[in-house]
Design a protein around this motif. Structure first.
Motif, PDB file in Angstrom:
ATOM      1  N   PHE A  15     -28.948  25.484  15.021  1.00 45.70           N
ATOM      2  CA  PHE A  15     -28.028  25.817  16.100  1.00 45.70           C
ATOM      3  C   PHE A  15     -28.664  25.386  17.421  1.00 45.70           C
ATOM      4  CE2 PHE A  15     -26.917  29.059  12.881  1.00 45.70           C
ATOM      5  CZ  PHE A  15     -25.577  28.747  12.737  1.00 45.70           C
ATOM      6  N   PRO A  16     -27.869  24.839  18.342  1.00 46.14           N
ATOM      7  CA  PRO A  16     -28.439  24.364  19.613  1.00 46.14           C
ATOM      8  C   PRO A  16     -29.197  25.426  20.385  1.00 46.14           C
ATOM      9  CG  PRO A  16     -26.173  23.590  19.347  1.00 46.14           C
ATOM     10  CD  PRO A  16     -26.418  24.567  18.241  1.00 46.14           C
ATOM     11  N   ALA A  17     -28.823  26.708  20.233  1.00 46.06           N
ATOM     12  CA  ALA A  17     -29.443  27.767  21.028  1.00 46.06           C
ATOM     13  C   ALA A  17     -30.781  28.223  20.463  1.00 46.06           C
ATOM     14  CB  ALA A  17     -28.496  28.962  21.128  1.00 46.06           C
ATOM     15  N   PHE A  18     -31.140  27.756  19.261  1.00 46.80           N
ATOM     16  CA  PHE A  18     -32.360  28.220  18.615  1.00 46.80           C
ATOM     17  C   PHE A  18     -33.252  27.037  18.276  1.00 46.80           C
ATOM     18  CE2 PHE A  18     -28.960  31.213  17.713  1.00 46.80           C
ATOM     19  CZ  PHE A  18     -29.532  32.419  18.091  1.00 46.80           C
ATOM     20  N   ASP A  19     -34.539  27.314  18.165  1.00 45.91           N
ATOM     21  CA  ASP A  19     -35.516  26.276  17.879  1.00 45.91           C
ATOM     22  C   ASP A  19     -36.224  26.618  16.572  1.00 45.91           C
ATOM     23  OD1 ASP A  19     -37.192  24.121  18.060  1.00 45.91           O
ATOM     24  OD2 ASP A  19     -38.597  25.083  19.427  1.00 45.91           O
ATOM     25  N   PRO A  20     -35.700  26.166  15.426  1.00 50.83           N
ATOM     26  CA  PRO A  20     -36.318  26.513  14.153  1.00 50.83           C
ATOM     27  C   PRO A  20     -37.675  25.821  13.992  1.00 50.83           C
ATOM     28  CG  PRO A  20     -34.564  24.900  13.843  1.00 50.83           C
ATOM     29  CD  PRO A  20     -34.533  25.305  15.287  1.00 50.83           C
ATOM     30  N   PRO A  21     -38.537  26.403  13.132  1.00 51.40           N
ATOM     31  CA  PRO A  21     -38.306  27.615  12.352  1.00 51.40           C
ATOM     32  C   PRO A  21     -38.510  28.877  13.179  1.00 51.40           C
ATOM     33  CG  PRO A  21     -40.487  26.758  11.896  1.00 51.40           C
ATOM     34  CD  PRO A  21     -39.829  25.764  12.819  1.00 51.40           C
ATOM     35  N   TYR A  22     -37.786  29.938  12.838  1.00 56.08           N
ATOM     36  CA  TYR A  22     -37.958  31.217  13.509  1.00 56.08           C
ATOM     37  C   TYR A  22     -37.700  32.320  12.485  1.00 56.08           C
ATOM     38  CZ  TYR A  22     -32.856  30.827  13.801  1.00 56.08           C
ATOM     39  OH  TYR A  22     -31.525  30.665  13.503  1.00 56.08           O
ATOM     40  N   ALA A  23     -38.256  33.495  12.751  1.00 59.43           N
ATOM     41  CA  ALA A  23     -38.154  34.608  11.807  1.00 59.43           C
ATOM     42  C   ALA A  23     -37.038  35.555  12.217  1.00 59.43           C
ATOM     43  CB  ALA A  23     -39.472  35.365  11.725  1.00 59.43           C
ATOM     44  N   VAL A  24     -36.176  35.868  11.273  1.00 57.58           N
ATOM     45  CA  VAL A  24     -35.190  36.942  11.431  1.00 57.58           C
ATOM     46  C   VAL A  24     -35.725  38.127  10.642  1.00 57.58           C
ATOM     47  CG1 VAL A  24     -32.812  37.679  11.025  1.00 57.58           C
ATOM     48  CG2 VAL A  24     -33.306  35.292  11.654  1.00 57.58           C
ATOM     49  N   VAL A  82     -31.504  44.539  12.388  1.00 57.34           N
ATOM     50  CA  VAL A  82     -31.830  43.114  12.301  1.00 57.34           C
ATOM     51  C   VAL A  82     -32.155  42.608  13.698  1.00 57.34           C
ATOM     52  CG1 VAL A  82     -30.975  40.821  11.705  1.00 57.34           C
ATOM     53  CG2 VAL A  82     -30.365  42.779  10.284  1.00 57.34           C
ATOM     54  N   SER A  83     -33.258  41.900  13.853  1.00 58.17           N
ATOM     55  CA  SER A  83     -33.672  41.432  15.174  1.00 58.17           C
ATOM     56  C   SER A  83     -34.656  40.274  15.013  1.00 58.17           C
ATOM     57  CB  SER A  83     -34.305  42.593  15.960  1.00 58.17           C
ATOM     58  OG  SER A  83     -34.627  42.199  17.275  1.00 58.17           O
ATOM     59  N   ASN A  84     -35.461  40.060  16.041  1.00 57.27           N
ATOM     60  CA  ASN A  84     -36.508  39.037  16.029  1.00 57.27           C
ATOM     61  C   ASN A  84     -37.828  39.658  16.456  1.00 57.27           C
ATOM     62  OD1 ASN A  84     -33.900  37.249  17.218  1.00 57.27           O
ATOM     63  ND2 ASN A  84     -35.004  36.354  15.500  1.00 57.27           N
ATOM     64  N   LEU A 125     -30.825  41.476  24.704  1.00 58.94           N
ATOM     65  CA  LEU A 125     -30.914  41.766  23.281  1.00 58.94           C
ATOM     66  C   LEU A 125     -32.161  42.603  22.989  1.00 58.94           C
ATOM     67  CD1 LEU A 125     -30.020  38.301  21.697  1.00 58.94           C
ATOM     68  CD2 LEU A 125     -28.514  40.275  21.966  1.00 58.94           C
ATOM     69  N   PRO A 126     -32.082  43.519  22.021  1.00 58.61           N
ATOM     70  CA  PRO A 126     -33.282  44.246  21.589  1.00 58.61           C
ATOM     71  C   PRO A 126     -34.117  43.363  20.670  1.00 58.61           C
ATOM     72  CG  PRO A 126     -31.373  44.997  20.337  1.00 58.61           C
ATOM     73  CD  PRO A 126     -30.860  43.985  21.329  1.00 58.61           C
ATOM     74  N   VAL A 127     -35.394  43.203  20.959  1.00 57.53           N
ATOM     75  CA  VAL A 127     -36.315  42.439  20.127  1.00 57.53           C
ATOM     76  C   VAL A 127     -37.564  43.289  19.911  1.00 57.53           C
ATOM     77  CG1 VAL A 127     -35.447  40.196  20.918  1.00 57.53           C
ATOM     78  CG2 VAL A 127     -37.347  41.287  22.128  1.00 57.53           C
ATOM     79  N   PHE A 128     -38.494  42.776  19.122  1.00 58.91           N
ATOM     80  CA  PHE A 128     -39.689  43.558  18.799  1.00 58.91           C
ATOM     81  C   PHE A 128     -40.933  42.684  18.967  1.00 58.91           C
ATOM     82  CE2 PHE A 128     -36.212  45.736  16.864  1.00 58.91           C
ATOM     83  CZ  PHE A 128     -36.540  47.078  16.997  1.00 58.91           C
TER      84      PHE A 128
END
Length: 338
Positions: A273-282, A294-296, A324-327
């Motif tokens: 997706f254009p808004a994200f830069d993989p790889p990333y953890a969900v 569910v978050s990041n 957004l809530p993240v951790f």
């Protein structure tokens, strides 16, 4: 040309795009579609396990598929639909070009004519049944598109599936959006400015409705609120209109402490997706209160995320009007504090 109307009157005169969209009514959306798999017992079992349905009707040598699985056998999966008609693609392209780049499914109606059984081969056809006049909703302004599908097994109609989506131009939210609408002269009873497109490359917007609005209002104030049933005291997340333990409708909220651990996670490589830069953890974080979200995890590469990792809540502004809530790993938080 396909999609070009003849003489238009009434609503179509007031909205030329509506006249063009209306011309697609009655045209095929899918011709000679074919299910990617036969009706099969493993998928039936997964469905029943997910819904907690232990009916013996769906097991054994005389098993049938749950009727509500009707659409399942026609879905395209991650690889998408290869049997959608050119007319339907053209209709969606017209809406995209008009700035209605977002889509949400709104409702469906199904009619079950005979049961489906393991081994049935599914074929289907669909028609563009209707396109609504331009509508303004809380999500934004756009058009409702309804398709009607006939689902067949062995050449005989087994059921019909009417499916409705809203293709819309997202409404701006928050003070910035209100100020922009005032500048453009918009207000109650006025249509949003047509030139405002969606947000190409932007993050997907959370769907805010009457059941979860309080949660997002809390997030905007940097508070993570959990629902608590007034009848039995059960905490629940995500937000629901009633208690999933006792069914009572009354509830209040408690604020999460912010402490949690990574219960599970997946590293996303695809789709891009254009808004994200993989790889990333969900991640699925279990909060100290016992519910999961569910978050990041931020501040570490995805390869460093581990099940059981202690984390601490923080709030991240990802766009001017979206928090957004993240951790963050607790060791980073305590290290910075020291």
């Amino acid at each position: 040309m396909p999609g070009e109307p003849g003489r238009v009157t009434g609503a179509a005169e007031a909205d030329p795009l509506y006249g063009r969209l209306k011309a697609y009514e009655g045209r095929a959306a899918v011709v000679a579609g074919r299910g990617k798999d036969l009706v099969n017992a493993p998928m039936i079992r997964h469905w029943c396990e997910a819904l907690g349905d232990s009916s013996p009707t769906y097991e054994g040598p005389d098993a049938i598929a749950p009727p509500t699985m009707l659409q399942v056998w026609t879905m395209g999966g991650l690889s998408g639909h290869a049997d959608r008609s050119e007319a339907y693609d053209d209709l969606l392209a017209l809406l995209d070009d008009a700035g209605c780049t977002s889509v949400v499914a709104t409702d469906c109606e199904q009619e079950y004519l005979r049961p489906l059984r393991p081994g049935d081969e599914i074929t289907f056809d669909a028609v563009i049944e209707s396109v609504s006049e331009r509508k303004t909703t809380k999500l934004g302004t756009g058009y409702f598109v309804t398709t009607r599908m006939a689902v067949r097994a062995g050449g005989r109609v087994a059921g019909t599936h009417r499916f409705r989506i809203l293709k819309y131009r997202p409404a701006r939210r928050g003070p910035a959006g209100a100020a922009a609408r005032k500048t453009r002269g918009e207000g109650p009873g006025r249509e949003p400015a047509r030139e405002r497109p969606g947000r190409p490359g932007g993050r997907p917007r959370p769907v805010v409705n009457r059941d979860n609005a309080g949660f997002w209002e809390g997030v905007a104030r940097h508070r993570l609120l959990i629902q608590r049933c007034l009848a039995c005291g059960t905490l629940r997340f995500p937000w629901l209109p009633g208690c999933n333990a006792c069914g009572a409708p009354g509830w209040d909220t408690v604020e999460a402490s912010g402490e949690g651990t990574v219960h599970s996670y997946v590293v996303m490589h695809h789709p891009r997706f254009p808004a994200f830069d993989p790889p990333y953890a969900v991640v699925l974080v279990e909060l100290a209160e016992g519910v999961r979200i569910v978050s990041n995890v931020v501040g570490v590469p995805c390869r460093a995320v581990r099940i059981g990792m202690p984390v601490r809540l923080e709030f991240q502004r990802v766009e001017d009007d979206m928090v957004l809530p993240v951790f963050r790993p607790l060791e980073q938080v305590t290290g910075a504090a020291g």
